[in-house]
Write an enzyme that holds these catalytic residues in place. Sequence first.
Site, PDB file in Angstrom:
ATOM      1  N   PHE A   1       1.401   5.791  -9.902  1.00 46.12           N
ATOM      2  CA  PHE A   1       0.650   4.699  -9.260  1.00 46.12           C
ATOM      3  C   PHE A   1       1.622   3.646  -8.741  1.00 46.12           C
ATOM      4  O   PHE A   1       1.484   2.454  -8.983  1.00 46.12           O
ATOM      5  CB  PHE A   1      -0.349   4.103 -10.271  1.00 46.12           C
ATOM      6  CG  PHE A   1      -1.510   3.384  -9.627  1.00 46.12           C
ATOM      7  CD1 PHE A   1      -2.332   4.008  -8.714  1.00 46.12           C
ATOM      8  CD2 PHE A   1      -1.778   2.057  -9.959  1.00 46.12           C
ATOM      9  CE1 PHE A   1      -3.404   3.345  -8.124  1.00 46.12           C
ATOM     10  CE2 PHE A   1      -2.853   1.383  -9.387  1.00 46.12           C
ATOM     11  CZ  PHE A   1      -3.666   2.027  -8.468  1.00 46.12           C
ATOM     12  N   GLY A   2       2.615   4.142  -8.004  1.00 46.03           N
ATOM     13  CA  GLY A   2       3.591   3.246  -7.373  1.00 46.03           C
ATOM     14  C   GLY A   2       3.087   2.802  -6.004  1.00 46.03           C
ATOM     15  O   GLY A   2       1.893   2.913  -5.701  1.00 46.03           O
ATOM     16  N   ARG A   3       4.027   2.337  -5.193  1.00 46.18           N
ATOM     17  CA  ARG A   3       3.670   1.769  -3.885  1.00 46.18           C
ATOM     18  C   ARG A   3       2.826   2.711  -3.027  1.00 46.18           C
ATOM     19  O   ARG A   3       1.812   2.315  -2.453  1.00 46.18           O
ATOM     20  CB  ARG A   3       4.958   1.447  -3.101  1.00 46.18           C
ATOM     21  CG  ARG A   3       5.513   0.083  -3.365  1.00 46.18           C
ATOM     22  CD  ARG A   3       6.719  -0.137  -2.462  1.00 46.18           C
ATOM     23  NE  ARG A   3       7.795   0.748  -2.873  1.00 46.18           N
ATOM     24  CZ  ARG A   3       8.878   0.349  -3.535  1.00 46.18           C
ATOM     25  NH1 ARG A   3       9.041  -0.916  -3.821  1.00 46.18           N
ATOM     26  NH2 ARG A   3       9.810   1.204  -3.887  1.00 46.18           N
ATOM     27  N   ILE A   4       3.257   3.999  -2.924  1.00 45.69           N
ATOM     28  CA  ILE A   4       2.568   4.920  -2.003  1.00 45.69           C
ATOM     29  C   ILE A   4       1.184   5.265  -2.537  1.00 45.69           C
ATOM     30  O   ILE A   4       0.192   5.285  -1.793  1.00 45.69           O
ATOM     31  CB  ILE A   4       3.426   6.179  -1.747  1.00 45.69           C
ATOM     32  CG1 ILE A   4       4.747   5.776  -1.067  1.00 45.69           C
ATOM     33  CG2 ILE A   4       2.674   7.192  -0.890  1.00 45.69           C
ATOM     34  CD1 ILE A   4       5.788   6.882  -0.949  1.00 45.69           C
TER      35      ILE A   4
ATOM     36  N   ALA B   1       4.693  14.330  -2.608  1.00 50.86           N
ATOM     37  CA  ALA B   1       5.773  13.766  -3.430  1.00 50.86           C
ATOM     38  C   ALA B   1       7.039  14.613  -3.292  1.00 50.86           C
ATOM     39  O   ALA B   1       7.851  14.370  -2.392  1.00 50.86           O
ATOM     40  CB  ALA B   1       5.307  13.664  -4.877  1.00 50.86           C
ATOM     41  N   ARG B   2       7.171  15.617  -4.137  1.00 51.06           N
ATOM     42  CA  ARG B   2       8.274  16.570  -4.033  1.00 51.06           C
ATOM     43  C   ARG B   2       7.737  17.949  -4.397  1.00 51.06           C
ATOM     44  O   ARG B   2       6.884  18.078  -5.285  1.00 51.06           O
ATOM     45  CB  ARG B   2       9.428  16.192  -4.984  1.00 51.06           C
ATOM     46  CG  ARG B   2      10.308  15.069  -4.448  1.00 51.06           C
ATOM     47  CD  ARG B   2      11.087  15.461  -3.194  1.00 51.06           C
ATOM     48  NE  ARG B   2      11.950  14.415  -2.684  1.00 51.06           N
ATOM     49  CZ  ARG B   2      11.628  13.555  -1.700  1.00 51.06           C
ATOM     50  NH1 ARG B   2      10.438  13.624  -1.122  1.00 51.06           N
ATOM     51  NH2 ARG B   2      12.495  12.662  -1.277  1.00 51.06           N
TER      52      ARG B   2
ATOM     53  N   GLU C   1      12.447  23.729  -0.261  1.00 51.91           N
ATOM     54  CA  GLU C   1      12.355  23.299   1.124  1.00 51.91           C
ATOM     55  C   GLU C   1      13.691  23.474   1.847  1.00 51.91           C
ATOM     56  O   GLU C   1      14.717  23.190   1.214  1.00 51.91           O
ATOM     57  CB  GLU C   1      12.005  21.792   1.069  1.00 51.91           C
ATOM     58  CG  GLU C   1      11.118  21.295   2.145  1.00 51.91           C
ATOM     59  CD  GLU C   1      10.704  19.848   1.863  1.00 51.91           C
ATOM     60  OE1 GLU C   1       9.968  19.602   0.896  1.00 51.91           O
ATOM     61  OE2 GLU C   1      11.146  18.976   2.616  1.00 51.91           O
TER      62      GLU C   1
ATOM     63  N   HIS D   1       6.869  18.280   5.879  1.00 54.79           N
ATOM     64  CA  HIS D   1       7.454  17.038   5.331  1.00 54.79           C
ATOM     65  C   HIS D   1       7.431  15.897   6.368  1.00 54.79           C
ATOM     66  O   HIS D   1       8.476  15.381   6.770  1.00 54.79           O
ATOM     67  CB  HIS D   1       8.882  17.288   4.825  1.00 54.79           C
ATOM     68  CG  HIS D   1       9.314  16.301   3.775  1.00 54.79           C
ATOM     69  ND1 HIS D   1      10.172  16.601   2.755  1.00 54.79           N
ATOM     70  CD2 HIS D   1       8.993  14.991   3.578  1.00 54.79           C
ATOM     71  CE1 HIS D   1      10.381  15.544   1.995  1.00 54.79           C
ATOM     72  NE2 HIS D   1       9.661  14.536   2.478  1.00 54.79           N
TER      73      HIS D   1
ATOM     74  N   GLY E   1       5.744  12.967   5.948  1.00 59.24           N
ATOM     75  CA  GLY E   1       5.305  11.698   5.343  1.00 59.24           C
ATOM     76  C   GLY E   1       5.796  10.457   6.067  1.00 59.24           C
ATOM     77  O   GLY E   1       4.998   9.602   6.453  1.00 59.24           O
TER      78      GLY E   1
HETATM   79  C1  DGY Z   1      11.734  10.143   1.223  1.00 57.15           C
HETATM   80  O1  DGY Z   1      12.231   9.182   1.802  1.00 57.15           O
HETATM   81  O2  DGY Z   1      12.080  10.450   0.088  1.00 57.15           O
HETATM   82  C2  DGY Z   1      10.673  10.895   1.914  1.00 57.15           C
HETATM   83  O3  DGY Z   1      10.368  12.089   1.287  1.00 57.15           O
HETATM   84  C3  DGY Z   1      10.991  11.123   3.381  1.00 57.15           C
HETATM   85  O4  DGY Z   1       9.771  11.313   4.024  1.00 57.15           O
END
Ligand code: DGY
Length: 323
Positions: free
Chosen positions: A156-159, A241-242, A271, A289, A291
């Site tokens: 529950f961080g910024r994103i 996320a990852r 990836e 990817h 984001g």
């Molecule tokens: C990051 O900055 O870690 C992101 O995955 C890039 O989109």
Amino acid sequence: MSKPKVFITRKWPASVEERLKLRYDVTLNLDDRPLTAEEFKHALQNYDAVCPTVCDSFPAEVLNVENKRCKILANFGVGYNHIDVDAAKAQNLIMTNTPGVLTESTADIAMTLLLMSARRGAEGDRLVRSKQWHGWCPTHMMSSDVTGATLGLIGFGRIAQAMARKAHHGFGMKIIYFKPSPADQSITDTLQATRCNSIEEVMQSADFVSLHCPGGDSTHHLINQQMFNLMKPTAHLINTARGDVVDTQALINTLKAKSIAGAGLDVYEGEPNVDERLLELENISLLPHLGSATIATRTAMGEKVLNNLEAYFSQNTLPDQVV
Ligand code: DGY
């Protein structure tokens, strides 16, 4: 006095590259070619600062190279699980990242995947393109409602909070989350967000589970077969996320068995390789990817790196030091 030597591993937005050229003796990667471990080692030996990014691997074997000139790894990206942090520390390398500027664009992609998965957007697009759509009918491609559904956030961080705002205020979604310590009350009050006692509780209760934890050893395969088994058969999993937070084999088993309704991925284990078996599934939406991939965000990320370099070379406090 000669300018510091700075090495950039991949192509960056043009405006940031221009600024780098003004300030530093910079080597850019204008062809955007993925570089090898040997090239990274050479950069560490010959430059004052090396600026890697999310797709570059810096394990101990690279960081431990002898006769290093480099003192700072100024990462282009917020996540830094591609760099062996312990090895960097042991080598007295400073590390910085780019937090804060990619929050909204990454949350937008998480919402995009949530909507695509819920409403079968990618599947519909494939149907139209393959000329297999034979017209509207009452039971064709029925899907799940987003409005009013429950969004479960792991981390529950910024994103995650930005996604929660979009989901709650835009789509009337109920927000539940798990993070080890409770979030700030003013944030949870505005979002009417409820903290669950465990990840398992989120998996069981949510209609959409979205992952927002960092990558690395502590979260490797956090979402495994046992976790998938807890999800509702109508639920969806979203990962921005990852890749290795999710056990891909377990995800494939779960989607093949249709034990959940769908998934949306922006990140992958290993990836940029994507498990071929994912490509054969209809009930998954796949993005490469994306984001942070808006012009404004990528430029802001580059500017953050510039600020960190500037602070380092003028011996000021580094805005985003992680090691
Ligand atoms: C990051 O900055 O870690 C992101 O995955 C890039 O989109």
